[in-house]
Design an enzyme around this catalytic site. Structure first.
Site, PDB file in Angstrom:
ATOM      1  CG  HIS A 164      -1.727   1.214   1.425  1.00  0.00           C
ATOM      2  ND1 HIS A 164      -3.036   1.334   1.007  1.00  0.00           N
ATOM      3  CD2 HIS A 164      -1.418   2.414   2.003  1.00  0.00           C
ATOM      4  CE1 HIS A 164      -3.497   2.534   1.313  1.00  0.00           C
ATOM      5  NE2 HIS A 164      -2.529   3.208   1.922  1.00  0.00           N
ATOM      6  CD  GLU A 165       1.780   3.609   3.626  1.00  0.00           C
ATOM      7  OE1 GLU A 165       2.108   4.677   3.079  1.00  0.00           O
ATOM      8  OE2 GLU A 165       0.704   3.471   4.237  1.00  0.00           O
ATOM      9  CG  HIS A 168       0.605   6.067  -0.768  1.00  0.00           C
ATOM     10  ND1 HIS A 168      -0.465   6.678  -1.376  1.00  0.00           N
ATOM     11  CD2 HIS A 168       0.108   5.473   0.350  1.00  0.00           C
ATOM     12  CE1 HIS A 168      -1.562   6.463  -0.666  1.00  0.00           C
ATOM     13  NE2 HIS A 168      -1.241   5.725   0.389  1.00  0.00           N
ATOM     14  CG  ASP A 175      -4.500   6.832   1.633  1.00  0.00           C
ATOM     15  OD1 ASP A 175      -3.957   5.750   1.333  1.00  0.00           O
ATOM     16  OD2 ASP A 175      -4.078   7.581   2.534  1.00  0.00           O
TER      17      ASP A 175
END
Length: 942
Positions: A164-165, A168, A175
């Site tokens: 998830h990170e 980014h 998000d």
């Protein structure tokens, strides 16, 4: 004149030419992250030196990234994985025969492990400062997140959180949830949870017990105290950018599953594009075909690195050009500050000078005391040579000889190169420098040196600075202060809290007040410099009223410096200084104040200034950034001012903003930014940023900065509510009593292709990135931040607003979307909030006809706009906003399933109680269906 090989430069210059064509991200070839044959090489994870030693951290980091590699491989349809990873262990930890660092350091890490500050708790997050599809700064994990297995219940498995990170950081997606807007009304007039995909299911929960739906819905939005819990068992496979903690979630939302109505950052920043659409457009996936077969890649390999003793060598040009523009004097003053204050204790320092050849002036000496520092200052050059030739490679070679005195290798060392001469043969030592393992920071004095010496820094991961030939510039001092140890230990770093330089007339004064805030005060140094003659009359008044005069300062007449080190901890509060020019002619007087943290219990405010890229071609603008933080906590509402100095011409002063518009992507994240396009000439530009704030106006941000992993409060499992432990919010920060000030050099950048003389306007308004649309009865109310005549400065001339019921039409064919009449809208000055109201049904007969057959059916209107300046230059099309329209008047939003609101933990409720509850609810629903008057307020499961 020394003889040189004539063939080497030809090959080297070809290399330089090649490097100029590469992106800034690729210029740092000596280290860094690369994607090769589907695998990422060189991922750097660094542990902060303030983290207590715990080898379990290393084990868990390895397990997390190994799990992440397989999860990422499947999520990207077999396209990318992690091949090898470097973990940088703090020098404060026990040496377990770790490999030595080369050019790796904490401040270059892709992932950092550090204690969370103030009230962020343990949320993993990514610091993103750029737009959609662009890389972020770093991922941050806390030791507690990596060590406490119980947190996996709220955040999900660590490997999934890492992916998830990573999305980014690497691919610039955002998000898909929104803590500020957890609910919204969709196009079918249903209250929905902000999520992606919309196939993810759950139930609404009211904190005050079993309650009818009316108690949870007020004015078409949910009452505080109502929340939504997701079912632990799902069929939905997306999305990783929403809730990777769900076992079923194994992919990113794509074109078919993306929820474009959700009010989240992904939709706002990326104009309603799905995360998978953004990711597949990246260079990573564009150049990576799926791996054949069905098997998984090999697990990542890990290398453990640890920095040894810090070794620094000053490599100083003393050729004849250093006599121009007081260059040597300004170098002496700045280098004295570096040696007496900035460089940290226990560092090994050497000094080399060069003209046509190199010379070692001081072999490595370790700093233990002020006497050691003074001895090193005595080795600084006091005169220039008569040699006009500048042989930078000769100086660099001698610098390597000095740093290799420590352990026979240059690995992990730092060279600070200061030169004023152009050297056509610098290409001779590019490859040697790149492979040396040393980091080279370069300072180019004057325009002739600036264009090529920076290549040494680019290739070794160092900083590069351009120092204009102006005594009124304090750029060299600020550059030396910027060169920190790179360890990440802000409690040991010297912070510049004041930097003032003015030309003062005879018998006139430079007077001002500066602040020593409560987070600094140890090892505080006041440095006064002047241009000619003896020292000015100095008067310094501390907050208690104690006065320091010229006689209290240590005077160095040769370097024209006066310094005062405050013993112990400097008094916190406002200090007032006055410098009286006693010389018979005007001269530049400078004041520099540097200090260190006053206590390990309180993180000092820090400032990091940088630009998006270190070179650009006219008319492409440069984006200036300033990261203002207290520890890892964003500081809001500060006054942040950038000063840009060109090779020729006056400095340009620009206020940076954190409003989430123009160059700034995320509002209130502590990263202040602005477009810079005031290009005077082609060449180099120097950047310095000042931050000041008053305690009455500045605040610390409450949410986690940047994009972070969601902490899930609980789940519905087998019809029971299972709540996770409350999220750790840390402790509230201590409010600063006096405010603070900081100064930081942002290095330099170069601009090519600037036309000579007057030229037509080539700078359009900037893209509007914060357009919002809201339905008010039958109208649409738009709001956005006004752009400027030139990017985000000045005042634009007009707006072009278009709408459509087709997302494709508004996004891919904006010019042919329906035009909204906005002729009466007068644009305001850049940074001002604009509002505009229109009725979609009254825009054109075309839309009326389009809606005739289904006038009572809900529909979505997509809206976007662009600005135009007086030269008819248009901005890029804004982000796309949408609004749900139609439905009969007085209809209220409903929740999309059966009417039930749960409360509390039901795990102790037996099967009979659950069946009874279901029967009661069914009875209620049956009765309500008989009462049409209540049908409009029907509440349902999602």
């Amino acid at each position: 004149m020394t003889h040189r090989d004539s063939t080497g430069p030809v090959i080297g210059l070809k290399l330089v030419t090649l490097l100029f064509t590469l992106s800034p991200e690729l210029l740092f070839l000596g280290a860094g992250l690369k994607l090769k044959e589907n695998g990422y090489d060189g991922l750097l994870v660094a542990i902060n030196p303030r983290v207590p030693e715990d080898l379990k951290l290393i084990t868990n980091i390895k397990e997390m990234i190994t799990e992440a590699s397989f999860y990422l491989f499947n999520a990207t349809k077999r396209r990318v994985f992690f091949r090898n990873v470097q973990i940088l262990v703090p020098a404060t930890w026990t040496d377990h025969n770790y490999s030595r660092v080369r050019q790796e350091s904490y401040d270059k890490a892709n992932v950092i492990v550090a204690e969370q500050s103030e009230e962020h708790g343990d949320d993993p997050y990514t610091l993103q400062h750029r737009g959609c599809g662009q890389e972020g700064r770093y991922i941050h994990f806390t030791p507690s997140f990596l060590l406490n297995d119980e947190l996996a219940a709220g955040y999900g498995a660590r490997g999934r959180v890492f992916v998830h990170e990573w999305a980014h950081l690497r691919w610039g997606v955002f998000d898909e949830y929104n803590n500020d807007k957890p609910f919204y009304v969709n196009g079918r007039n249903e209250i929905q949870v902000t999520r992606c995909s919309s196939d993810i299911t759950g139930v609404f929960v009211c904190e005050k017990g079993l309650c009818p739906h009316e108690d949870c819905i007020i004015s078409k939005i949910f009452r505080e105290g109502c929340t939504f819990l997701y079912n632990s068992t799902q069929n939905a496979t997306g999305s990783i950018m929403f809730m990777p903690s769900l076992p079923s979630v194994v992919e990113f939302c794509n074109e078919s599953t993306h929820n474009q109505e959700a009010p989240n950052l992904q939709n706002q920043v990326c104009s309603l594009r799905s995360t998978w659409d953004v990711i597949t457009a990246s260079s990573d996936l564009n150049h990576s075909l799926p791996v054949h077969g069905v098997g998984l890649p090999a697990p990542p390999t890990f290398s453990l690195l640890q920095a040894g003793d810090r070794v620094v060598c000053l490599v100083i040009d003393v050729s004849r050009k250093m006599a121009e523009g007081d260059r040597l004097l300004r170098l002496q003053q700045a280098a004295e500050l570096y040696l007496m204050q900035v460089v940290e204790a226990h560092t090994f320092v050497g000094i080399v000078t060069f003209d046509s050849k190199g010379e070692i002036r001081a072999s490595l000496q370790q700093i233990y005391s002020d006497d050691d520092r003074k001895l090193l200052v005595s080795y600084l050059p006091t005169a220039v040579s008569t040699d006009a030739e500048t042989n930078i490679c000769a100086g660099v070679k001698k610098g390597f000889e000095v740093v290799e005195e420590r352990n026979g290798r240059a690995d992990g060392s730092v060279l600070i190169l200061v030169t004023s001469g152009a050297d056509e043969h610098i290409a001779n030592c590019l490859l040697t420098s790149m492979n040396s393992g040393s980091t080279i920071h370069s300072m180019a004095l004057g325009s002739s040196a600036a264009r090529k010496v920076g290549e040494l820094s680019r290739l070794t991961g160092g900083l590069k600075f351009f120092i204009p030939d102006k005594f009124t510039s304090n750029g060299m001092t600020e550059a030396f202060v910027r060169i920190s140890s790179g360890t990440g230990d802000i409690f040991q770093q010297s912070l510049q809290v004041e930097s003032v330089c003015e030309t003062v007339q005879p018998q006139h004064q430079l007077a001002d007040t500066m602040t020593v805030d409560s987070a600094v005060g140890n090892d505080t140094l006041f440095l006064v410099t002047w241009q000619t003659g003896g020292p000015p009359e100095i008067a310094l008044l501390d907050p208690s009223g104690r006065k320091y005069n010229t006689g209290d300062f240590i005077i160095n007449l040769a370097f024209r410096t006066a310094s005062l080190k405050i013993p112990g901890t400097a008094k916190h509060g406002h200090w007032t200084y006055t410098l009286n020019n006693t010389h018979h002619s005007p001269q530049a007087l400078k004041v520099t104040v540097a200090s260190r943290a006053s206590s390990l219990a309180m993180s000092p405010a820090t400032l990091e200034a940088f630009v998006e890229r270190d070179s650009t071609y006219f008319p492409q603008p440069v984006i200036i950034y300033a990261n203002v933080r207290k520890g890892l906590h964003p500081i809001l509402n500060a006054t942040v001012v950038a000063t840009v100095e060109p090779e020729a011409g006056d400095p340009v002063v620009l206020q940076l903003l954190d409003g989430g518009a123009g160059a700034d992507v995320i509002r209130n994240d502590g990263i202040y930014s602005r477009y810079f396009s005031s290009f005077a000439v082609s060449g180099s530009y120097s950047l310095t940023v000042h931050v000041r704030h008053s305690p009455s106006t500045s605040t610390l941000a409450l949410p986690v900065p940047g994009n972070h992993a969601m902490y899930v409060p609980g789940y519905i499992t087998n019809d029971n509510i299972q709540m996770n432990a409350p999220k750790n919010l840390g402790h509230r920060p201590v409010k600063e009593r006096w405010g603070f000030s900081r100064v930081s050099s942002g290095g330099s950048f170069s601009v090519l292709g600037v036309p000579d003389g007057p030229h037509p306007d080539m700078f359009p308004p900037c893209k509007i990135t914060d357009l919002e649309a809201m339905k008010v009865e039958d109208d649409v109310v738009l709001s956005w931040t006004a752009p400027g005549e030139d990017f985000d400065q000045g005042q634009t001339t007009s707006y072009e607003i278009r709408m459509s019921r087709s997302l494709w039409n508004i996004r891919d064919d904006f010019d042919n979307a329906i035009l909204v009449n906005s002729s009466e809208l007068v644009p305001q000055h850049a940074g001002t909030r604009e509002t505009f109201t229109f009725s979609p049904k009254l825009v054109t007969h075309e839309l009326d006809h389009e809606l005739a057959e289904d006038a009572q059916e809900p529909y979505i209107v997509y809206v976007a706009l662009r600005a135009m300046d007086r030269s008819s230059l248009r901005s890029a099309v804004s982000n796309i906003a949408l609004v749900s329209m139609s439905l009969p008047p007085n209809s209220s939003p409903v929740v999309s399933r059966d009417d039930l609101i749960l409360k509390g933990v039901l795990t102790t409720v037996g099967l009979i109680a659950i069946l009874c509850l279901i029967m009661v609810v069914a009875h209620c629903i049956f009765n309500r269906k008989k009462r049409p008057s209540r049908k409009e307020n029907e509440t349902k499961f999602l």
